[in-house]
Design a protein around this motif. Structure first.
Motif, PDB file in Angstrom:
ATOM      1  N   VAL A   1       0.830  -1.217   0.000  1.00  0.00           N
ATOM      2  CA  VAL A   1       0.000   0.000   0.000  1.00  0.00           C
ATOM      3  C   VAL A   1       0.859   1.260   0.000  1.00  0.00           C
ATOM      4  CG1 VAL A   1      -1.666  -1.302   1.393  1.00  0.00           C
ATOM      5  CG2 VAL A   1      -0.317   0.469   2.500  1.00  0.00           C
ATOM      6  N   VAL A   2       0.305   2.336  -0.554  1.00  0.00           N
ATOM      7  CA  VAL A   2       1.032   3.615  -0.547  1.00  0.00           C
ATOM      8  C   VAL A   2       1.012   4.219   0.855  1.00  0.00           C
ATOM      9  CG1 VAL A   2       0.748   4.204  -2.982  1.00  0.00           C
ATOM     10  CG2 VAL A   2      -1.020   4.873  -1.355  1.00  0.00           C
ATOM     11  N   THR A   3       1.959   5.111   1.100  1.00  0.00           N
ATOM     12  CA  THR A   3       2.197   5.579   2.486  1.00  0.00           C
ATOM     13  C   THR A   3       0.955   6.198   3.133  1.00  0.00           C
ATOM     14  OG1 THR A   3       2.868   7.822   1.878  1.00  0.00           O
ATOM     15  CG2 THR A   3       4.578   6.154   1.901  1.00  0.00           C
ATOM     16  N   THR A   4       0.131   6.890   2.354  1.00  0.00           N
ATOM     17  CA  THR A   4      -1.033   7.530   2.976  1.00  0.00           C
ATOM     18  C   THR A   4      -2.121   6.520   3.307  1.00  0.00           C
ATOM     19  OG1 THR A   4      -1.355   8.277   0.727  1.00  0.00           O
ATOM     20  CG2 THR A   4      -0.886   9.940   2.323  1.00  0.00           C
ATOM     21  N   ALA A   5      -2.081   5.345   2.646  1.00  0.00           N
ATOM     22  CA  ALA A   5      -3.076   4.311   2.937  1.00  0.00           C
ATOM     23  C   ALA A   5      -2.704   3.519   4.191  1.00  0.00           C
ATOM     24  CB  ALA A   5      -3.217   3.377   1.744  1.00  0.00           C
TER      25      ALA A   5
ATOM     26  N   ASN B   1       6.034   4.576  -1.423  1.00  0.00           N
ATOM     27  CA  ASN B   1       5.327   5.653  -2.114  1.00  0.00           C
ATOM     28  C   ASN B   1       4.746   5.096  -3.419  1.00  0.00           C
ATOM     29  OD1 ASN B   1       7.263   5.796  -4.167  1.00  0.00           O
ATOM     30  ND2 ASN B   1       8.263   7.596  -3.308  1.00  0.00           N
ATOM     31  N   ARG B   2       4.012   5.919  -4.141  1.00  0.00           N
ATOM     32  CA  ARG B   2       3.306   5.428  -5.320  1.00  0.00           C
ATOM     33  C   ARG B   2       4.242   4.692  -6.286  1.00  0.00           C
ATOM     34  NH1 ARG B   2       2.514   6.742 -10.569  1.00  0.00           N
ATOM     35  NH2 ARG B   2       0.508   6.107 -11.426  1.00  0.00           N
ATOM     36  N   GLN B   3       5.392   5.307  -6.552  1.00  0.00           N
ATOM     37  CA  GLN B   3       6.308   4.716  -7.533  1.00  0.00           C
ATOM     38  C   GLN B   3       6.803   3.342  -7.081  1.00  0.00           C
ATOM     39  OE1 GLN B   3       6.786   5.866 -10.684  1.00  0.00           O
ATOM     40  NE2 GLN B   3       7.632   3.782 -10.841  1.00  0.00           N
TER      41      GLN B   3
ATOM     42  N   PHE C   1      -3.702   2.150  -4.123  1.00  0.00           N
ATOM     43  CA  PHE C   1      -3.229   3.405  -4.725  1.00  0.00           C
ATOM     44  C   PHE C   1      -4.359   4.415  -4.700  1.00  0.00           C
ATOM     45  CE2 PHE C   1      -1.301   0.220  -7.606  1.00  0.00           C
ATOM     46  CZ  PHE C   1       0.009   0.632  -7.579  1.00  0.00           C
ATOM     47  N   SER C   2      -4.032   5.697  -4.808  1.00  0.00           N
ATOM     48  CA  SER C   2      -5.085   6.623  -5.236  1.00  0.00           C
ATOM     49  C   SER C   2      -4.867   7.013  -6.703  1.00  0.00           C
ATOM     50  CB  SER C   2      -5.192   7.833  -4.324  1.00  0.00           C
ATOM     51  OG  SER C   2      -3.987   8.502  -4.262  1.00  0.00           O
ATOM     52  N   HIS C   3      -3.673   6.761  -7.238  1.00  0.00           N
ATOM     53  CA  HIS C   3      -3.418   7.016  -8.655  1.00  0.00           C
ATOM     54  C   HIS C   3      -2.817   5.777  -9.276  1.00  0.00           C
ATOM     55  CE1 HIS C   3      -3.485  10.878  -6.633  1.00  0.00           C
ATOM     56  NE2 HIS C   3      -4.108  11.271  -7.705  1.00  0.00           N
TER      57      HIS C   3
ATOM     58  N   ARG D   1       6.711  19.951   0.221  1.00  0.00           N
ATOM     59  CA  ARG D   1       6.166  18.938  -0.675  1.00  0.00           C
ATOM     60  C   ARG D   1       6.804  17.577  -0.442  1.00  0.00           C
ATOM     61  NH1 ARG D   1       9.004  20.322  -6.524  1.00  0.00           N
ATOM     62  NH2 ARG D   1      11.134  20.109  -5.753  1.00  0.00           N
ATOM     63  N   ARG D   2       6.086  16.537  -0.904  1.00  0.00           N
ATOM     64  CA  ARG D   2       6.610  15.172  -0.841  1.00  0.00           C
ATOM     65  C   ARG D   2       7.638  14.969  -1.961  1.00  0.00           C
ATOM     66  NH1 ARG D   2       3.513  10.921   0.977  1.00  0.00           N
ATOM     67  NH2 ARG D   2       5.091   9.690  -0.092  1.00  0.00           N
ATOM     68  N   GLU D   3       8.315  13.827  -1.898  1.00  0.00           N
ATOM     69  CA  GLU D   3       9.373  13.484  -2.854  1.00  0.00           C
ATOM     70  C   GLU D   3       8.799  13.103  -4.225  1.00  0.00           C
ATOM     71  OE1 GLU D   3       8.123  11.635  -0.573  1.00  0.00           O
ATOM     72  OE2 GLU D   3       7.908   9.589  -1.309  1.00  0.00           O
TER      73      GLU D   3
ATOM     74  N   GLY E   1       7.812  10.769  -7.102  1.00  0.00           N
ATOM     75  CA  GLY E   1       7.325   9.382  -6.983  1.00  0.00           C
ATOM     76  C   GLY E   1       6.130   9.272  -6.055  1.00  0.00           C
ATOM     77  N   SER E   2       5.853  10.341  -5.296  1.00  0.00           N
ATOM     78  CA  SER E   2       4.704  10.329  -4.376  1.00  0.00           C
ATOM     79  C   SER E   2       3.408  10.645  -5.127  1.00  0.00           C
ATOM     80  CB  SER E   2       4.937  11.373  -3.273  1.00  0.00           C
ATOM     81  OG  SER E   2       3.699  11.877  -2.792  1.00  0.00           O
ATOM     82  N   GLY E   3       2.377   9.854  -4.866  1.00  0.00           N
ATOM     83  CA  GLY E   3       1.075  10.086  -5.479  1.00  0.00           C
ATOM     84  C   GLY E   3       0.444  11.378  -4.972  1.00  0.00           C
ATOM     85  N   THR E   4       0.680  11.690  -3.710  1.00  0.00           N
ATOM     86  CA  THR E   4       0.163  12.936  -3.134  1.00  0.00           C
ATOM     87  C   THR E   4       0.746  14.130  -3.882  1.00  0.00           C
ATOM     88  OG1 THR E   4       0.142  11.819  -0.989  1.00  0.00           O
ATOM     89  CG2 THR E   4      -0.030  14.224  -0.955  1.00  0.00           C
ATOM     90  N   ARG E   5       2.053  14.095  -4.079  1.00  0.00           N
ATOM     91  CA  ARG E   5       2.709  15.188  -4.806  1.00  0.00           C
ATOM     92  C   ARG E   5       2.173  15.281  -6.235  1.00  0.00           C
ATOM     93  NH1 ARG E   5       9.143  16.366  -5.559  1.00  0.00           N
ATOM     94  NH2 ARG E   5       9.088  17.020  -7.715  1.00  0.00           N
TER      95      ARG E   5
END
Ligand code: PGA
Length: 219
Positions: free
Chosen positions: A17-21, A47-49, A65-67, A112-114, A116-120
């Motif tokens: 899972v991605v970090t925010t999940a 992270n997402r990537q 994911f969210s993306h 901002r996040r790094e 590769g981050s979906g949030t960013r």
């Protein structure tokens, strides 16, 4: 040996899972686990990537994911909204204001996040579409560290409401910025080419029923 016996009994479930999940998926698993107490669950976070990269390895039953990437082999179940909120330190001059314009918010130093981050990715997409350029002060590889940096007065940011609901938000204010929050959704993804184990089948049914659960129930 015990793990093997357990495995024979009901099987195992592997999630990435991605970090925010990571703030809410364990709560969902808690409920699922109560129904299947012998399940052997493995859980990894990136992270997402990193999660996109894991989809190429075929080790996990599910990804969150969210993306999600555009990959024909991924079956997606949309299951909960994910709102990205503007945050500032409690004593920030904007904290008590209503209807802050996006431009005014973007004029504050932004954390901002790094890459590769979906949030960013979601924030950049949202701001670019509105021709707004944030004033980047720092790039930080963790939601928690961003929260603490905001608390310490280093700047403002936009983070998933889950990081605030489950990770604590003392010392932070949520800003009333026009057009925010950015609303995205969580997706549970699985590779179509990976056979569904009995445990994965059960988890998929459980997640499908969650589509209708209002977020308030979880927060
Ligand atoms: P991330 O996760 O910012 O940790 O990559 C969130 C997402 O993919 O939306």
């Amino acid at each position: 040996k015990l793990a093997k016996l357990r495995g024979l009994d009901i099987g195992s479930l592997q999630l990435a899972v991605v970090t925010t999940a990571k703030y809410f998926i364990p709560h969902l698993i808690g409920e699922f686990y109560e129904r299947h107490p012998h399940l052997d669950i493995h859980f990894r976070v990136g992270n997402r990537q990193q999660i996109v990269d894991y989809t190429g390895e075929d080790d996990d039953d599910f990804y969150v994911f969210s993306h999600p990437p555009k990959n024909q082999d991924l079956e997606l179940v949309e299951f909960l909204p994910n709102r990205l909120l503007a945050i500032a330190p409690e004593k920030h001059p904007l904290a008590t204001r209503k209807n802050i314009s996006l431009q005014e918010f973007a004029d504050c130093p932004f954390l901002r996040r790094e890459e590769g981050s979906g949030t960013r990715h979601a924030i950049e997409h949202f701001l670019q579409k509105r021709h707004v350029d944030p004033k980047i002060r720092m790039t930080i590889e963790s939601n928690e560290a961003i929260k603490h940096a905001v608390m310490s007065g280093l700047g403002v940011s936009i983070l998933s409401e889950h990081t605030l609901a489950f990770g604590g938000r003392s010392g932070l204010s949520i800003l009333d910025v026009d057009e925010l929050p950015i609303v995205t959704h969580w997706y549970l993804a699985r590779r179509k080419s990976r056979p569904l184990s009995p445990a994965a089948q059960k988890f998929l049914e459980y997640a499908r029923n969650l589509e209708k659960v209002p977020l308030g129930k979880l927060l």
